[in-house]
Design a protein around this motif. Sequence first.
Motif, short mmCIF file in Angstrom:
data_model
loop_
_atom_site.label_atom_id
_atom_site.label_comp_id
_atom_site.label_asym_id
_atom_site.label_seq_id
_atom_site.Cartn_x
_atom_site.Cartn_y
_atom_site.Cartn_z
N VAL A 419 0.82 -1.21 0.00
CA VAL A 419 0.00 0.00 0.00
C VAL A 419 0.86 1.27 0.00
O VAL A 419 0.36 2.38 -0.13
N TYR A 420 2.18 1.08 0.14
CA TYR A 420 3.11 2.22 0.08
C TYR A 420 4.43 1.74 -0.51
O TYR A 420 4.94 0.72 -0.04
N PRO A 421 4.99 2.36 -1.54
CA PRO A 421 4.37 3.41 -2.34
C PRO A 421 3.06 2.93 -2.94
O PRO A 421 2.92 1.76 -3.30
N ASP A 422 2.12 3.85 -3.06
CA ASP A 422 0.77 3.52 -3.51
C ASP A 422 0.80 2.94 -4.93
O ASP A 422 1.43 3.49 -5.81
N MET A 423 0.15 1.80 -5.10
CA MET A 423 0.07 1.24 -6.46
C MET A 423 -1.39 1.18 -6.92
O MET A 423 -1.73 0.51 -7.87
N GLY A 424 -2.26 1.88 -6.20
CA GLY A 424 -3.65 2.00 -6.65
C GLY A 424 -4.54 0.83 -6.28
O GLY A 424 -5.62 0.68 -6.84
N ALA A 425 -4.09 -0.05 -5.32
CA ALA A 425 -4.93 -1.19 -4.94
C ALA A 425 -6.07 -0.72 -4.02
O ALA A 425 -5.89 0.24 -3.26
N TYR A 426 -7.22 -1.37 -4.13
CA TYR A 426 -8.36 -1.00 -3.28
C TYR A 426 -8.30 -1.77 -1.96
O TYR A 426 -9.26 -2.41 -1.56
N THR A 427 -7.17 -1.76 -1.30
CA THR A 427 -7.02 -2.57 -0.09
C THR A 427 -7.85 -1.98 1.05
O THR A 427 -7.80 -0.78 1.30
N ASP A 428 -8.57 -2.86 1.74
CA ASP A 428 -9.37 -2.45 2.88
C ASP A 428 -8.44 -2.46 4.09
O ASP A 428 -8.26 -3.48 4.74
#
Length: 486
Positions: A419-428
């Motif tokens: 989730v960092y660096p942001d790769m655009g996943a919709y992680t909850d």
Amino acid sequence: MKTIKDKQGKTIITYIEGDGIGPEVMSAARKIIDETNAKISWEPCVAGKKVFEQGNQSGVPQETIDSIKKNGVVFKGPLETPVGFGQNSANVTLRKLFETYANIRPVRELPSVITPFSGRNIDLVIVRENVEDLYAGIEYMQTPGVAESLKLITRKGCEKIVRLAFEFAISEGRKKVHCATKANIMKLSEGLLKKTFESVASRYPEIEAKHIIIDNCAHQLVRFPEEFDVIVTTNMNGDILSDLTSGLIGGLGFAPSANIGKEAAMFEAVHGSAPDIAGKNIVNPTAVILAGVMMLRHIGELEAADQIQQSILFTLEQGIYTSDVNKTNAVSTTEFTKAVINNLGKKPKGWVDRETKQMRMPEIKNEIAFVKAQTRRCLGFDIFLESGSNAAEIGSMLKEMTKDSALTLKMISNRGTKVYPDMGAYTDCIDHWRCRFVAKDPSSNVQSDDITELTKSLSSKFEWMHIEKLWEFDGERSFSLSQGED
Ligand code: NAD
């Protein structure tokens, strides 16, 4: 394999009646064995519910442990952990105490027990690793909302179970061993069993060795169960798969098992204490009687073993069933037992005994296993943090902290996804972050002091609960990447 005899030349067996339906099925099996010429001296011991209720946290008293240590062979009923007593299962305690590392669960079609698979000639054996994996029970609440269970798989454990599976196949004249794993996802833990299987298989050229992904194995077992011979697998997979396979031949009432180790062997049914039917005299004792047959073969009482097996099959051929098989005209447990005793010496029609010989136990030294790598290098470390901030905020705080460190932040993952660096996943996302630090100089070997220093400065800002070093053994990355990491 250890056995001891008393003065009359009888093999002494530690006998544990167990809980729930235990007393009913065990007394049935014992009565039948006592009607044969098998030379056995029973040594009654206790474990399970009553022992927990007396305040023993393990469910296994010292006298029982001493008896098993002395005798090396146990015949046992199912054990229960009553709610509110004890932390661990008495079964798992016994398996671990005596390192009975192999759980052997044979499944063979019984001609007179009609199932959707009748006529398919199912005749297979699950060889389940019995002490490692998630059953090691190493669990933590890492945060109030995140539970962790460590799945530890060892090279030594894999070697023992794989070699035993091949030796077992030889002892029963079987031709094929499948190794069922989830190595496609858990490349390191489940992968270690696959890797070990592939290297050990070459020592058994007479046996066909195949790897199969566990979920496909479950699927194939239901579609083409007759294609399988021996399946070796990890503890958790084996637990589930063996209940499935017992369902193929008529259910838990027909599924025996042996827990085998170098110092002790324990024989029992696959089923549990079935509190829903305990005390009603309706339980099917066949599984535990067949476990008794396995035990008799183990101690060399081959004639008695064959006699009992044939008598059970003959009884079933007569249409004598308990209610789990056929509700109409079902007999009670005691009536079934009487019929098996009356039929001792009679031969069933549709059954050919397997030609078996005593299994050669793999010789594995009882010393601390030390698997050496020629080279090892620490590439960095992962630290698990609890924080209510978001990934971008945590990332920039950690980056700031590494300014003067030999390490740099490579990525942060949440529930396994980067989730960092942001790769655009919709992680909850939840408040539990794995932060991966690697050496600024990629060719260096990260020192423990560098990790300690960075952890110290991190501790002033974050609550952390777990650190894991990132190793490279023999030039090979020895940790998994998270989803999206490269
Ligand atoms: P279970 O195997 O006791 O029962 C599952 C179902 O199968 C029940 O409906 C039961 O009535 C039926 N059944 C089981 N054995 C049967 C037989 N011989 N004849 C006819 N029907 C039979 O599983 P469970 O209900 O999940 O577990 C009950 C207890 O047993 C739990 O406390 C569990 O921890 C313990 N257990 C012990 C062992 C062991 O000692 N090796 C194994 C499994 C479960």
